[in-house]
Write a protein that holds these residues in place. Sequence first.
Motif, PDB file in Angstrom:
ATOM      1  N   ASN A  41      44.039  37.999  49.780  1.00  0.00           N
ATOM      2  CA  ASN A  41      43.667  39.558  49.376  1.00  0.00           C
ATOM      3  C   ASN A  41      45.024  40.048  47.936  1.00  0.00           C
ATOM      4  N   LYS A  42      46.276  39.609  48.667  1.00  0.00           N
ATOM      5  CA  LYS A  42      46.896  40.660  47.854  1.00  0.00           C
ATOM      6  C   LYS A  42      47.089  39.593  46.758  1.00  0.00           C
ATOM      7  N   ALA A  43      47.419  38.150  46.119  1.00  0.00           N
ATOM      8  CA  ALA A  43      47.131  37.254  45.620  1.00  0.00           C
ATOM      9  C   ALA A  43      45.930  37.262  44.635  1.00  0.00           C
ATOM     10  N   ARG A  44      44.670  37.804  45.236  1.00  0.00           N
ATOM     11  CA  ARG A  44      43.544  38.414  44.070  1.00  0.00           C
ATOM     12  C   ARG A  44      43.804  39.420  43.262  1.00  0.00           C
ATOM     13  N   GLU A  45      44.777  40.593  44.389  1.00  0.00           N
ATOM     14  CA  GLU A  45      44.848  41.403  43.865  1.00  0.00           C
ATOM     15  C   GLU A  45      46.680  41.993  42.733  1.00  0.00           C
ATOM     16  N   VAL A  46      46.930  41.469  42.743  1.00  0.00           N
ATOM     17  CA  VAL A  46      47.489  40.280  41.839  1.00  0.00           C
ATOM     18  C   VAL A  46      47.770  39.782  40.565  1.00  0.00           C
TER      19      VAL A  46
END
Length: 666
Positions: free
Chosen positions: A599-604
Motif C-alpha cells: 500500500n505504501k509503495a502504491r501511495e508513493v
Amino acid sequence: MAGNLLSIGKTGLFAAQAGLATTGHNIANAHVPGYSRQQTVQTTMTAQDAGYGFVGSGTQVADIKRYSDEFLNVQVRNAQSTTSALASYNAQITQVDNLLANTTSGLSPALQDFFKSVQSLSANAASTPSRQNFLSSAETLAARFQGINGQLEEMRSGVNSQITSNVTLINSYATQIATLNDQISSLSNSTGHAPNDLLDQRDQIVLDLNKQIKATAMRGDNNTITVSIGSGQPLVVGNKSFELAVTPAPGDRSRLEVGYVTGTRVTQLSAASLGGGELGGLLDFRSTTLDHAQNAIGRVAIGMAVSFNAQHRMGQDSAGNLGGDLFKVAPASVSANMNSAPPDSPPSDVTAQVIDPSMLTTSDYMVEWNDSEAAYTITRLSDRDVTIVPYSPSGAHVGSKDGISFTITGKEVSGDAFLVRPTINGAAQFAVVPRQVGDIAAASPVIIGPLPASPPGWTGNKGNAVVSDGSVNGNFLPPNPAFAPVTIKYNAATNELSGFVNNQTVEVTVAGVKTQYTAGTAPVIPFVAGASYEFGGVTMTMRGLPVDGDQFTVKRNSGGVGDNRNMVLMGELASKPLLDKGTATYQAGFAQLVSSVGNKAREVQVNGLASESMLARANAVQQSVSGVNLDEEAANLLKYQQAYQAAGKVMQIASTMFDTLLSLGR
C-alpha cells in the motif's frame, strides 16, 4: 547638424548591434538548462535645446534585462524537491515490495511448506523420511528468514552509501553557490549591473541542490543569496559555505545520519527536518519502511521461535528425553550507554528479553534516566508512548512493555540512554537447533489410560469412563519437581479420586470454574464427568462414569517413537492467533507486512506521478516567462537588423551632408 546626425546614427547603430548580440545570445543558449532569456533595455539620450525646441541626441542601452520570476523559480524548486524525494523513495520501496511479495522466494511459500511438513510428521511420527522432511523444511524456513533479512541489510547498506554520496554532492553545490555569490557580488558592485549569466548558473545549481535536499534561497545584498536547509541551518551565507557530514547514529554505529559541521563539531540533524530531495526520500524510506519491514519480519521469526520452542520443550524425542529448543531466538539488540558523562561515572547497563511475543510491536525503544521523574523511562519510539520503570534504590530496575522485560542494573546517572531494538535481529538469527531426526520431540512425555489387566487379581475397569490423551504444561518441566507416575482410583462411596502424590495441588476445572485441592487432605478430590484435572504439570479430562475401584495410570511415555501428540499441538500453532495481541497468525502477521509495504509503495507511486505532473506545470509556467521562444527571437533578429540598417543609412546621409558642406567652402 551633420555631426549631431552622425552621433545619433552611431547610437542607433550601437543599440541595434547590442540587440542583435543579445538576441543571438538567446538563440545560442535556448537549450541550456537554467538559462533565462535576456533583452536589451534602451533609453532616450538627453535632448539638446536648439532655441526652437529640444533636438534629440539618440539612444543608449541602459541595461540587459533578465527575465526571471523568483516566485515561479521557488515553485519549481519546491516541486523538484518533492518529486526527487518521491522518486528516491519509490526506487527503494519497490525493491522491498518485490522482495516480500514474491510468490517463489518470499516468506509465505516457506511458511506453507514448513507447516505442511508439520502436518506430514503428525500423520506419521515414526517415519524417518517425514522427520527428515520436517528438519529440511525448518532449515529452508530459517534460510528464507535469513535471506530476506540479508537483502534488507544490503538495502540498508545501499542507503548509507547513497546518503554519503548525496552529502558530498550537497557540499559541492554549496561551494559552487558561495563562489558564484562572490563573483556576482564583485561584478554587481563594480559595474552596477547584474551579471545575468552568472545568476542563471547559480539558480540552476540551487535547483540541482533541491534535487538532493529541500533548500530555501533568500536574496541578500549585491545580488547574493543565502541558502538554508533543514530547520533553518545555513548552507551558504554570502561567499561562505557550510558543510554537512555523515555521522554514525547514537546507539547504532552501522546507521549513518546527516550532521551539520560547526568548526570541529558535528551536530546530528533530525531526519524529520531533512525532508525533500533524494536525501530526504532516502531518510524517509529508511525510517518508515525499511526499519518497519525488518522489525516486522523479525517479530514473526521471534514469535514463531518462542511459541514453537515452548511447545517443543513439552514433547519427548525418540530417545525418551524432553524436547529442547526447536529454533534459536535472537536476543534483543541493546546499544551501549549513550551517556556522555565522564568515564569514571559508575556505569549502568540494560538487558531486554521477549517474554510475550503476542504483545510485540515493530517499534524500537529508548530506555533513559529521567531526572524529573527520578526514575528510568521506556519510550516506544513509534508513537513516543512512555512507561515509567519502578524505582529501586538497590538492585535492578525491572520494567515491562509490549511483551518485553527490561532489566536495568548499575548506578543511575543523569544522561543514561540505551536504544533497545527487540526484533531487529529476529530474522537474521533465526536458526534450527536440532541436527538429528531423533531430536524432534513429536511425542507427548506422558501416557494416560486405564490400568492394564496384568496385575494379579485385576480384571480391568468395569465402568465406561475414559480419559483424554492428556497434555503437559510448563509446570511439568524443570526446575519444577520431577514428574512422579500415579495410579488414580475411583471410590464410588465418597465419589472421590485418589492416588495423587500427597500434598500435590490438583486443580479441577468444571465449566470454566477452577477449584484447587491438596491431595491427601480434606476436602477430597471429587469426580465430575467432563471435568479437567491438572496436577504436576499434567492435564487430563475424564468423561463417562467409572465404577467403584476403576483405576487409571498416568506415567512417562516409554515407547513413544510413533507418538504424534506433541507434533499435533505444534501443527495447531499455524492457525492460532499468536501475534498482535492474539489477533493474528504467523501468516497473517507477515501478510500485514506485505500489505502495508504494498500500500505504501502504491501511495508513493501515485504521489510521485502527481508530483511529476505538478513539476511539469510549474516548469511550463516558469518557461513562459524565462524560456527562449525561437520564433520570437527570429522576429527580433529581423527587427534589430532593420534598425541596424536604418541607423547605418542615417550615418551615410550625415556623411553626405558633411561632404556637401565641405564642397561649399572650396
